[in-house]
Scaffold this motif. Structure first.
Motif, PDB file in Angstrom:
ATOM      1  N   MET A  38       0.825  -1.207   0.000  1.00 46.62           N
ATOM      2  CA  MET A  38       0.000   0.000   0.000  1.00 46.62           C
ATOM      3  C   MET A  38       0.858   1.255   0.000  1.00 46.62           C
ATOM      4  SD  MET A  38      -3.084  -0.126  -0.315  1.00 46.62           S
ATOM      5  CE  MET A  38      -4.495  -1.145  -0.278  1.00 46.62           C
ATOM      6  N   MET A  39       1.846   1.250   0.904  1.00 45.97           N
ATOM      7  CA  MET A  39       2.737   2.401   1.006  1.00 45.97           C
ATOM      8  C   MET A  39       3.476   2.605  -0.309  1.00 45.97           C
ATOM      9  SD  MET A  39       3.700   4.672   3.168  1.00 45.97           S
ATOM     10  CE  MET A  39       4.960   5.906   3.302  1.00 45.97           C
ATOM     11  N   GLY A  40       3.950   1.500  -0.908  1.00 49.26           N
ATOM     12  CA  GLY A  40       4.667   1.591  -2.179  1.00 49.26           C
ATOM     13  C   GLY A  40       3.803   2.219  -3.258  1.00 49.26           C
ATOM     14  N   LEU A  41       2.542   1.781  -3.292  1.00 44.48           N
ATOM     15  CA  LEU A  41       1.598   2.302  -4.292  1.00 44.48           C
ATOM     16  C   LEU A  41       1.399   3.807  -4.104  1.00 44.48           C
ATOM     17  CD1 LEU A  41       0.025   0.607  -6.376  1.00 44.48           C
ATOM     18  CD2 LEU A  41      -1.991   0.879  -4.912  1.00 44.48           C
ATOM     19  N   ALA A  42       1.144   4.209  -2.853  1.00 40.61           N
ATOM     20  CA  ALA A  42       0.904   5.629  -2.565  1.00 40.61           C
ATOM     21  C   ALA A  42       2.127   6.473  -2.932  1.00 40.61           C
ATOM     22  CB  ALA A  42       0.554   5.809  -1.089  1.00 40.61           C
ATOM     23  N   VAL A  43       3.319   5.982  -2.560  1.00 38.54           N
ATOM     24  CA  VAL A  43       4.543   6.734  -2.855  1.00 38.54           C
ATOM     25  C   VAL A  43       4.765   6.842  -4.366  1.00 38.54           C
ATOM     26  CG1 VAL A  43       7.058   6.634  -2.729  1.00 38.54           C
ATOM     27  CG2 VAL A  43       5.709   6.321  -0.677  1.00 38.54           C
ATOM     28  N   VAL A  69      -0.290  16.422  -1.726  1.00 39.46           N
ATOM     29  CA  VAL A  69      -0.658  15.285  -0.880  1.00 39.46           C
ATOM     30  C   VAL A  69      -1.990  15.554  -0.183  1.00 39.46           C
ATOM     31  CG1 VAL A  69      -0.022  13.973   1.176  1.00 39.46           C
ATOM     32  CG2 VAL A  69       1.695  14.484  -0.537  1.00 39.46           C
ATOM     33  N   GLN A  70      -2.143  16.782   0.304  1.00 38.16           N
ATOM     34  CA  GLN A  70      -3.382  17.169   0.970  1.00 38.16           C
ATOM     35  C   GLN A  70      -4.572  17.035   0.018  1.00 38.16           C
ATOM     36  OE1 GLN A  70      -2.664  19.391   4.166  1.00 38.16           O
ATOM     37  NE2 GLN A  70      -4.339  18.022   4.654  1.00 38.16           N
ATOM     38  N   LEU A  71      -4.370  17.510  -1.231  1.00 41.15           N
ATOM     39  CA  LEU A  71      -5.420  17.469  -2.249  1.00 41.15           C
ATOM     40  C   LEU A  71      -5.820  16.024  -2.548  1.00 41.15           C
ATOM     41  CD1 LEU A  71      -6.773  19.607  -4.225  1.00 41.15           C
ATOM     42  CD2 LEU A  71      -5.245  18.675  -5.951  1.00 41.15           C
ATOM     43  N   VAL A  72      -4.811  15.171  -2.756  1.00 40.98           N
ATOM     44  CA  VAL A  72      -5.079  13.760  -3.043  1.00 40.98           C
ATOM     45  C   VAL A  72      -5.873  13.137  -1.909  1.00 40.98           C
ATOM     46  CG1 VAL A  72      -4.010  11.490  -3.331  1.00 40.98           C
ATOM     47  CG2 VAL A  72      -3.065  13.477  -4.506  1.00 40.98           C
ATOM     48  N   GLU A  73      -5.482  13.493  -0.671  1.00 40.09           N
ATOM     49  CA  GLU A  73      -6.161  12.942   0.495  1.00 40.09           C
ATOM     50  C   GLU A  73      -7.650  13.325   0.491  1.00 40.09           C
ATOM     51  OE1 GLU A  73      -4.194  13.958   4.138  1.00 40.09           O
ATOM     52  OE2 GLU A  73      -5.744  12.938   5.289  1.00 40.09           O
ATOM     53  N   ILE A  74      -7.914  14.609   0.208  1.00 37.10           N
ATOM     54  CA  ILE A  74      -9.307  15.080   0.203  1.00 37.10           C
ATOM     55  C   ILE A  74     -10.103  14.389  -0.899  1.00 37.10           C
ATOM     56  CG2 ILE A  74     -10.789  17.089  -0.194  1.00 37.10           C
ATOM     57  CD1 ILE A  74      -8.499  18.764   1.077  1.00 37.10           C
ATOM     58  N   LYS A 130     -13.360  11.727  -0.412  1.00 39.62           N
ATOM     59  CA  LYS A 130     -14.707  11.996  -0.916  1.00 39.62           C
ATOM     60  C   LYS A 130     -15.164  10.948  -1.926  1.00 39.62           C
ATOM     61  CE  LYS A 130     -15.734  15.854   1.168  1.00 39.62           C
ATOM     62  NZ  LYS A 130     -16.611  15.747   2.312  1.00 39.62           N
ATOM     63  N   THR A 131     -14.247  10.524  -2.808  1.00 34.48           N
ATOM     64  CA  THR A 131     -14.683   9.684  -3.920  1.00 34.48           C
ATOM     65  C   THR A 131     -14.496   8.191  -3.685  1.00 34.48           C
ATOM     66  OG1 THR A 131     -12.532  10.005  -4.960  1.00 34.48           O
ATOM     67  CG2 THR A 131     -14.306  11.478  -5.665  1.00 34.48           C
ATOM     68  N   LEU A 132     -13.418   7.805  -3.016  1.00 35.31           N
ATOM     69  CA  LEU A 132     -13.158   6.373  -2.821  1.00 35.31           C
ATOM     70  C   LEU A 132     -12.929   6.072  -1.343  1.00 35.31           C
ATOM     71  CD1 LEU A 132     -10.504   6.190  -5.654  1.00 35.31           C
ATOM     72  CD2 LEU A 132     -12.729   5.097  -5.815  1.00 35.31           C
ATOM     73  N   PRO A 133     -14.002   6.041  -0.555  1.00 35.94           N
ATOM     74  CA  PRO A 133     -13.836   5.857   0.896  1.00 35.94           C
ATOM     75  C   PRO A 133     -13.110   4.554   1.270  1.00 35.94           C
ATOM     76  CG  PRO A 133     -16.137   6.279   0.299  1.00 35.94           C
ATOM     77  CD  PRO A 133     -15.398   6.115  -0.963  1.00 35.94           C
ATOM     78  N   ASP A 134     -13.320   3.499   0.473  1.00 36.25           N
ATOM     79  CA  ASP A 134     -12.656   2.224   0.792  1.00 36.25           C
ATOM     80  C   ASP A 134     -11.149   2.346   0.672  1.00 36.25           C
ATOM     81  OD1 ASP A 134     -14.949   0.919   1.390  1.00 36.25           O
ATOM     82  OD2 ASP A 134     -15.280   0.160  -0.652  1.00 36.25           O
ATOM     83  N   GLY A 178      -5.231   5.572   4.080  1.00 34.03           N
ATOM     84  CA  GLY A 178      -5.389   6.909   4.624  1.00 34.03           C
ATOM     85  C   GLY A 178      -4.244   7.366   5.500  1.00 34.03           C
ATOM     86  N   ILE A 179      -3.757   6.487   6.383  1.00 34.47           N
ATOM     87  CA  ILE A 179      -2.720   6.931   7.315  1.00 34.47           C
ATOM     88  C   ILE A 179      -1.361   7.107   6.628  1.00 34.47           C
ATOM     89  CG2 ILE A 179      -3.707   6.066   9.461  1.00 34.47           C
ATOM     90  CD1 ILE A 179      -1.736   3.624   9.007  1.00 34.47           C
ATOM     91  N   TYR A 180      -1.190   6.475   5.451  1.00 30.94           N
ATOM     92  CA  TYR A 180       0.132   6.581   4.811  1.00 30.94           C
ATOM     93  C   TYR A 180       0.299   7.878   4.051  1.00 30.94           C
ATOM     94  CZ  TYR A 180       0.113   1.698   5.924  1.00 30.94           C
ATOM     95  OH  TYR A 180       0.017   0.534   6.593  1.00 30.94           O
ATOM     96  N   LEU A 181      -0.836   8.465   3.612  1.00 32.70           N
ATOM     97  CA  LEU A 181      -0.730   9.675   2.801  1.00 32.70           C
ATOM     98  C   LEU A 181      -0.068  10.858   3.521  1.00 32.70           C
ATOM     99  CD1 LEU A 181      -3.920   9.649   0.603  1.00 32.70           C
ATOM    100  CD2 LEU A 181      -1.558   9.663  -0.160  1.00 32.70           C
ATOM    101  N   PRO A 182      -0.535  11.234   4.732  1.00 35.20           N
ATOM    102  CA  PRO A 182       0.128  12.358   5.396  1.00 35.20           C
ATOM    103  C   PRO A 182       1.617  12.113   5.614  1.00 35.20           C
ATOM    104  CG  PRO A 182      -1.850  11.713   6.586  1.00 35.20           C
ATOM    105  CD  PRO A 182      -1.644  10.707   5.523  1.00 35.20           C
ATOM    106  N   LEU A 183       1.967  10.844   5.865  1.00 34.42           N
ATOM    107  CA  LEU A 183       3.374  10.506   6.098  1.00 34.42           C
ATOM    108  C   LEU A 183       4.251  10.820   4.897  1.00 34.42           C
ATOM    109  CD1 LEU A 183       3.180   7.025   7.861  1.00 34.42           C
ATOM    110  CD2 LEU A 183       3.870   9.177   8.861  1.00 34.42           C
TER     111      LEU A 183
END
Lengths: 193, 197
Positions: free
Chosen positions: A40-45, A85-90, A94-98, A104-109
């Motif tokens: 998951m972290m790899g994907l987000a990064v 990063v903030q924008l992606v998080e928002i 809104k669009t993909l809650p799952d 979710g927790i990896y994005l701010p990091l």
């Protein structure tokens, strides 16, 4: 085309961002205890790194250079990355809650992941890549990060259930494992000019 | 004002060993002792001054935008030290490379700003950041000393022969990436055995 291919191979194997350039070590040791989290972290990064490479290249070329304020790159880049990063998080919330619940927790990091700022600086400063090369380098470096994280997580899952000296339990053995991984990746050096 | 605000950064709450923060520069630039000294100096400058400023203006920063504010303040001080080293020591600038601008995203600095400077008065912030800087310097100089000695056979600091070349066949691997992870792993295990961390 050949040039882009060599950028990809260099970014994933030869100059692996974690194992030879020492960037992004905090998530490398922090999130590599479970394979699923590591992926998951790899994907987000990878996602943020590709987009950040494109955004910062455009800002550097069309904003900082025309106004001759290249020395503002550190401030400008970190602001772009943080707001992106903030924008992606928002948007994801809104669009993909799952998906948001999943990473979710990896994005701010990621904002303080030095690999992201590192790659964007390497693109414009160290290598002076073109637009396409920067985007490809961002994507490939993200993949290299995911690969290293995935291998590390796989080994740490096994290590946890095996016997080891008390003093080495936890972080110390993780460093030794990383050392062996880095040693293996040294074998790739010199593969592409 | 208490002395332990300073001393806790050295061992008990050492940012690298105990909190496992700021690992990237710790491993990347510790190939030579003089690089480590340059990094320790730049890091201390940014940590101390950015946190003093944050502590001084903490009453004016709205809570919701505090993290972006901290990051911009830190990035500004990094720009200052970046221009300073570029101007006064081009060779050190070359050696530190990308890790000088990357002090911006060093988690120790943002961590101290969030956990300490944004809540405490100036005097305590000064002691806390000075202690953290000293703790960070201690570790990176120690690691770079071990790596340079075993990797090159001796230690040279800014042109002076600090330790003569005793080893006849140095292990080059120590100044390559695997050596960094190995030294850090063994160091952590030793400290754990001694009950320090």
């Amino acid at each position: 085309m050949e040039n882009l291919l060599s950028i990809v191979i260099a970014a994933v194997f030869i100059n692996n961002i974690v194992l030879t350039k020492f960037l992004g070590l905090c998530p490398f040791f922090g999130v590599s205890t479970r394979v699923r989290n590591a992926l998951m972290m790899g994907l987000a990064v990878t996602f943020v790194m590709s987009c950040a490479s494109i955004l910062t290249w455009l800002i550097y070329e069309y904003l900082l250079i025309p106004f001759e304020i290249e020395y503002m790159r550190i401030v400008a880049f970190i602001l772009v990355i943080a707001s992106f990063v903030q924008l992606v998080e928002i948007v994801i919330r809104k669009t993909l809650p799952d998906l948001y619940r999943a990473f979710g927790i990896y994005l701010p990091l990621i904002t303080t992941n030095c690999a992201i700022l590192g790659v964007t600086l390497i693109n414009v400063e160290v290598e002076s890549y073109s637009f396409v090369a920067s985007a490809v380098n961002g994507l490939a470096t993200g993949l290299g990060f995911s690969l290293a994280l995935f291998m590390m997580a796989g080994m740490r899952e096994r290590l946890e259930i095996s016997e080891q000296p008390v003093s080495f339990r936890g972080l110390p053995i993780a460093f030794i494992t990383a050392s062996l991984l880095a040693l293996a990746f040294q074998g790739f050096s010199g593969m592409v000019e | 004002m208490k002395v332990q605000e300073f001393t806790k950064g050295l061992v008990k709450k050492n940012p690298v060993l105990v909190l496992a923060l700021g690992l990237c520069p710790t491993l990347a630039i510790t190939t030579r002792v003089e690089n480590a000294l340059g990094m320790a100096f730049s890091f201390a400058f940014v940590l101390i001054f950015s946190n003093l400023l944050i502590s001084a203006i903490k009453g004016f920063i709205p809570k919701d935008v505090r993290i972006p504010t901290f990051i911009v303040i830190i990035a500004s001080f990094v720009t200052i030290i970046d221009l300073f080293i570029h101007g006064y020591s081009p060779s050190l600038y070359e050696q530190l490379g990308i890790f000088l601008p990357l002090i911006t995203v060093n988690c120790i600095i943002l961590g101290r700003a969030e956990a300490f400077a944004s809540k405490r008065p100036l005097g305590e912030t000064l002691l806390d950041t000075a202690g953290m800087s000293a703790g960070f310097a201690l570790i990176i100089v120690l690691i770079s000393g071990i790596r340079e000695f075993f990797g090159t056979g001796g230690i040279v600091i800014f042109g002076h022969q600090f330790l003569p070349f005793i080893l006849s066949s140095p292990a080059t691997g120590m100044i390559l990436p695997p050596g960094a992870f190995l030294v850090m792993g063994i160091l952590l295990a030793m400290l754990k055995k001694m009950g320090v961390v």
